[in-house]
Design a protein around this motif. Sequence first.
Motif, PDB file in Angstrom:
ATOM      1  N   ARG A 635       0.842  -1.203   0.000  1.00 44.59           N
ATOM      2  CA  ARG A 635       0.000   0.000   0.000  1.00 44.59           C
ATOM      3  C   ARG A 635       0.873   1.247   0.000  1.00 44.59           C
ATOM      4  NH1 ARG A 635      -4.774  -0.362   4.268  1.00 44.59           N
ATOM      5  NH2 ARG A 635      -6.024   0.398   2.549  1.00 44.59           N
ATOM      6  N   MET A 636       1.977   1.147   0.706  1.00 40.75           N
ATOM      7  CA  MET A 636       2.942   2.245   0.740  1.00 40.75           C
ATOM      8  C   MET A 636       3.404   2.548  -0.680  1.00 40.75           C
ATOM      9  SD  MET A 636       4.548   4.006   3.087  1.00 40.75           S
ATOM     10  CE  MET A 636       5.250   5.485   2.390  1.00 40.75           C
ATOM     11  N   TRP A 637       3.796   1.521  -1.377  1.00 43.10           N
ATOM     12  CA  TRP A 637       4.279   1.655  -2.753  1.00 43.10           C
ATOM     13  C   TRP A 637       3.192   2.285  -3.612  1.00 43.10           C
ATOM     14  CZ3 TRP A 637       9.029   1.198  -4.655  1.00 43.10           C
ATOM     15  CH2 TRP A 637       9.205   1.076  -6.028  1.00 43.10           C
ATOM     16  N   GLY A 638       1.972   1.879  -3.358  1.00 45.44           N
ATOM     17  CA  GLY A 638       0.841   2.362  -4.145  1.00 45.44           C
ATOM     18  C   GLY A 638       0.520   3.838  -3.928  1.00 45.44           C
ATOM     19  N   ASP A 641       0.762   6.428  -6.670  1.00 50.76           N
ATOM     20  CA  ASP A 641      -0.309   6.559  -7.664  1.00 50.76           C
ATOM     21  C   ASP A 641      -1.354   7.592  -7.281  1.00 50.76           C
ATOM     22  OD1 ASP A 641       0.920   4.560  -9.058  1.00 50.76           O
ATOM     23  OD2 ASP A 641      -0.303   2.970  -8.172  1.00 50.76           O
ATOM     24  N   ILE A 642      -1.485   7.883  -5.993  1.00 47.84           N
ATOM     25  CA  ILE A 642      -2.527   8.821  -5.591  1.00 47.84           C
ATOM     26  C   ILE A 642      -1.920  10.144  -5.123  1.00 47.84           C
ATOM     27  CG2 ILE A 642      -4.217   7.020  -5.002  1.00 47.84           C
ATOM     28  CD1 ILE A 642      -3.461   7.498  -2.035  1.00 47.84           C
ATOM     29  N   GLY A 691      -7.951   8.945  -0.260  1.00 48.29           N
ATOM     30  CA  GLY A 691      -7.847   8.875  -1.711  1.00 48.29           C
ATOM     31  C   GLY A 691      -6.715   9.664  -2.318  1.00 48.29           C
ATOM     32  N   ARG A 692      -6.058  10.489  -1.551  1.00 47.14           N
ATOM     33  CA  ARG A 692      -4.890  11.206  -2.107  1.00 47.14           C
ATOM     34  C   ARG A 692      -3.963  11.695  -1.001  1.00 47.14           C
ATOM     35  NH1 ARG A 692      -9.067  15.163  -2.542  1.00 47.14           N
ATOM     36  NH2 ARG A 692      -8.536  16.979  -1.283  1.00 47.14           N
ATOM     37  N   ILE A 693      -2.733  11.968  -1.407  1.00 48.76           N
ATOM     38  CA  ILE A 693      -1.733  12.484  -0.470  1.00 48.76           C
ATOM     39  C   ILE A 693      -0.869  13.462  -1.246  1.00 48.76           C
ATOM     40  CG2 ILE A 693      -0.184  10.509  -0.944  1.00 48.76           C
ATOM     41  CD1 ILE A 693       0.824  10.828   1.986  1.00 48.76           C
ATOM     42  N   ASN A 694      -0.441  14.549  -0.605  1.00 54.95           N
ATOM     43  CA  ASN A 694       0.416  15.479  -1.346  1.00 54.95           C
ATOM     44  C   ASN A 694       1.887  15.148  -1.118  1.00 54.95           C
ATOM     45  OD1 ASN A 694       1.396  16.784   0.941  1.00 54.95           O
ATOM     46  ND2 ASN A 694      -0.185  18.364   0.898  1.00 54.95           N
ATOM     47  N   ARG A 695       2.720  15.761  -1.955  1.00 54.31           N
ATOM     48  CA  ARG A 695       4.144  15.386  -1.980  1.00 54.31           C
ATOM     49  C   ARG A 695       4.829  15.619  -0.637  1.00 54.31           C
ATOM     50  NH1 ARG A 695       6.946  14.606  -6.646  1.00 54.31           N
ATOM     51  NH2 ARG A 695       8.791  15.632  -5.774  1.00 54.31           N
TER      52      ARG A 695
END
Length: 803
Positions: A635-638, A641-642, A691-695
């Motif tokens: 999930r971390m790797w994934g 993508d978000i 559903g999303r995370i910022n840099r």
Amino acid sequence: MDSKYDFTAIEKKWQDYWDENSTFHAEIDKSKPKFYALIEFPYPSGQGLHAGHPRPYTAMDIIARKRRMQGYNVLFPIGWDAFGLPTENFAIQNKIHPKTVTENNIKKFTEQCKSFGWSFDWRREVDTTNPDYYKWTQWIFLQLFKNGLAYKKEMAVNWCMECKVVLANEEVVNGACERCTGEVVRKVKSQWMLKITEFAQQLIDGLEDVDYPSRITYSQINWIGRSTGAEVDFKTTEGDVLRVYTTRPDTLFGSTYMVIAPEHPYVEKWADKLINITEVRDYADKAARKSDFERSEIAKEKSGVMLKGVSAVNPATEREIPVFISDYVLMSYGTGAIMAVPGHDQRDWEFAKKFNLPIIEVVKGGNIEKEAFTDTEEGVMVNSGFIDGLNVPEAKSKIKSWLKETGKGEKKINYKLRDWVFSRQRYWGEPIPVVWCEACNDWIAVPESQLPLMLPEVDNYMPAENGESPLSTLESFINTVCPACGGPAKRETDTMPQWAGSSWYYLRYADPLNDKEFVSNEALEYWLPVDWYNGGMEHTTLHLLYSRFWHKFLFGIDKVNTPEPYLKRTAHGMILGEDGQKMSKSRGNTVDPNALIAETGADSVRLYEMFIGDFEKTATWNTAGVKGCKRFLDRMWGLADILTDGGEYSEKLCSSMHRTIRKVSEDIEQMKFNTAIAAMMTLINEICANGRINRAELKTFLILLSPFAPHISSEMFEALGFGLVHEEQWPDFDPELCVFNEIEIVLQVNGKIKGRVMAESGADKNALLKAAYENEAVGAAVSGREVVKEIVVSDKLVNIVVK
RNA sequence: GCCGCUGUGGCGGAAUUAGGCAGACGCAGUGGACUUAAAAUCCACCGGUAGCAAUACUGUACCGGUUCAAAUCCGGUCAGCGGCACCA
């Protein structure tokens, strides 16, 4: 970024990178604070790493990696405790030289360790069997020898029938060999001894200045076994003096007989006067043949023989009393003789009952018809002349003064700790660098300039049946010249125990290549003491005590700069097999962690080892559990993508992030790795739900994860253009952001939950109460009843008490 | 015998520092989605009892106490683990 999490490739890539770039090499750098993290260096056995090794290593690796990111100059070394019996036994069975066996095992261990990605400074690797290392082990022995702390003595020692070797007291567990559980018998041999007993008090006192868990402190204190009392002289009808040690000098008036150990020299001294000398010698012989274990079985009935023809005089009552020999008195403790006070010592009571000896009450408070009265708090002295009426502590103090004034005895402190039996009759150990010179009639130290005294090559390293070292048949090794007189001399053929090399390895790590000194002053001053040492509970009375002893000795002769070697010691729990039993080859329940790495990657195995349970407690292995950690990393790797560039981000998630930083930071310090990982799992679940995370947030999260799972963190960090994660600063948290504005308040009536309500953090108590009363369920529960009390705990709950 | 520690779902464990929603997180399990199928993944449920359910009662080894409130503090009992043990 690649869509697939190819852990095999990633892990190889970063392990090579760290190696090639010397990422974890530590150099003295006075501009930075230092941090010395230590793990117990492994014994490189033929079986390779098992599931137990990675637990402590990963734990200290996490701490070391975090410290580096906090700006510390970290020393985190590794080495091999490679002398010892298993290697020698394997060598004998397979007809391979132990040196070759060791080399092969170290090679295997090195590979396995590297595949875990532990951030060791491999340049500082030490190997206790390397002459460049054991040269200095021998050198330290010579310092002990020169200071009178190493001596050779003929004595009864513990002998393991299986290993055919002498064992230290610390190596005998329940009458059996600590290593092979073979039978241990008593054998009289001439042995090298180290005077650890001279350091008994220092070893207790030093515990005050270090940060050890209480269970370790207790077991060290237990093992050293200090007691305070007095030595008292009893005159005998032979005109000599029999000295005893007692912790209860207050009961002197109640001593109605004496007992000496069967080995006590007075038995033979008095032989001519003893009417029943045959019977006495017979008993002593039988006792000598028993093992210590047999002799000390508690349930056993008391036995003994009265010495007919000699008696002693109680110095307090001036009455004549008989003397016995009995194996419940040990020659090795105190003076080997006791004054028996059957009224107030259970052992003496049992003995007196059996031999029909008088039992006198001198402390009132119990029922000495039924059992000895041993309480020292309640009792009052009786039948005791000038101390009658005093309580026990007063009586002790007064009788001690009386003993001193009258010259009949003196205060005395005793320890259960014995000197360390330091020689082994085996091949695979450090040769003891001394020679016996007939002309000088003494043991002479090998000159330091001749060190290392090399372990010679032999054809046969089988121990001799007679218990002599394999070196004892090697004429070319034995025959030498005396360094003192130049005449012919013979070398010592015993070797040192395995504990020798591990007693000072942490010092060598500070300066491993030095060929002039065992460690330079500069390295000592910068790196020592060890800041944090983690290891197993099984080494508490062996390695930990021995190495503290050597360190204190070296401190005493100004060779090291601190009185204690380790500032902080922690202990991990053992890992049991899936069947809940101790892992062992014979049970077939061992787990090969490296096979698991091939399946799920090192990062998953590292996480699982830390997630398995409370670090300090025993844990049962469950291979299925690794899956959860692998899923977490997937999930971390994934998350890549978000990923969003923008700053749009929920306040709630921001608050969660800060709370996670706080939790992970604090938990690492307390070695609560399981809850730190749980916190990161919770956060990632929240992010995925969002559903999303910022840099910026992902960057922070990767830094947090990097001590635990360094490969995946390094890879993602680089792939996302953040650079090198190990060069980052450890993130700070903002305490204000840790508290989310909207807090759920629990509403109770009479302590039972009736509902919940959202409120702003720090909300006014009255507002919370008002909200509570407005709640439907609360209203229903309260209506028509009298409110007795209203309790409001800010940001937590409201409890309304009604009648 | 002395000293120390521990006791929580089917399992590993959290919450014990400073009393404030017991069961976080994970495993296993059950149901569903996707798939030709399986794996993987995703969604839901997951201490017990009753109930379709909302919910109610009950529950942290056992007995008792303190408190508005106890897994947590106090007293006692039981069980397990570790250290020492005929140490005078």
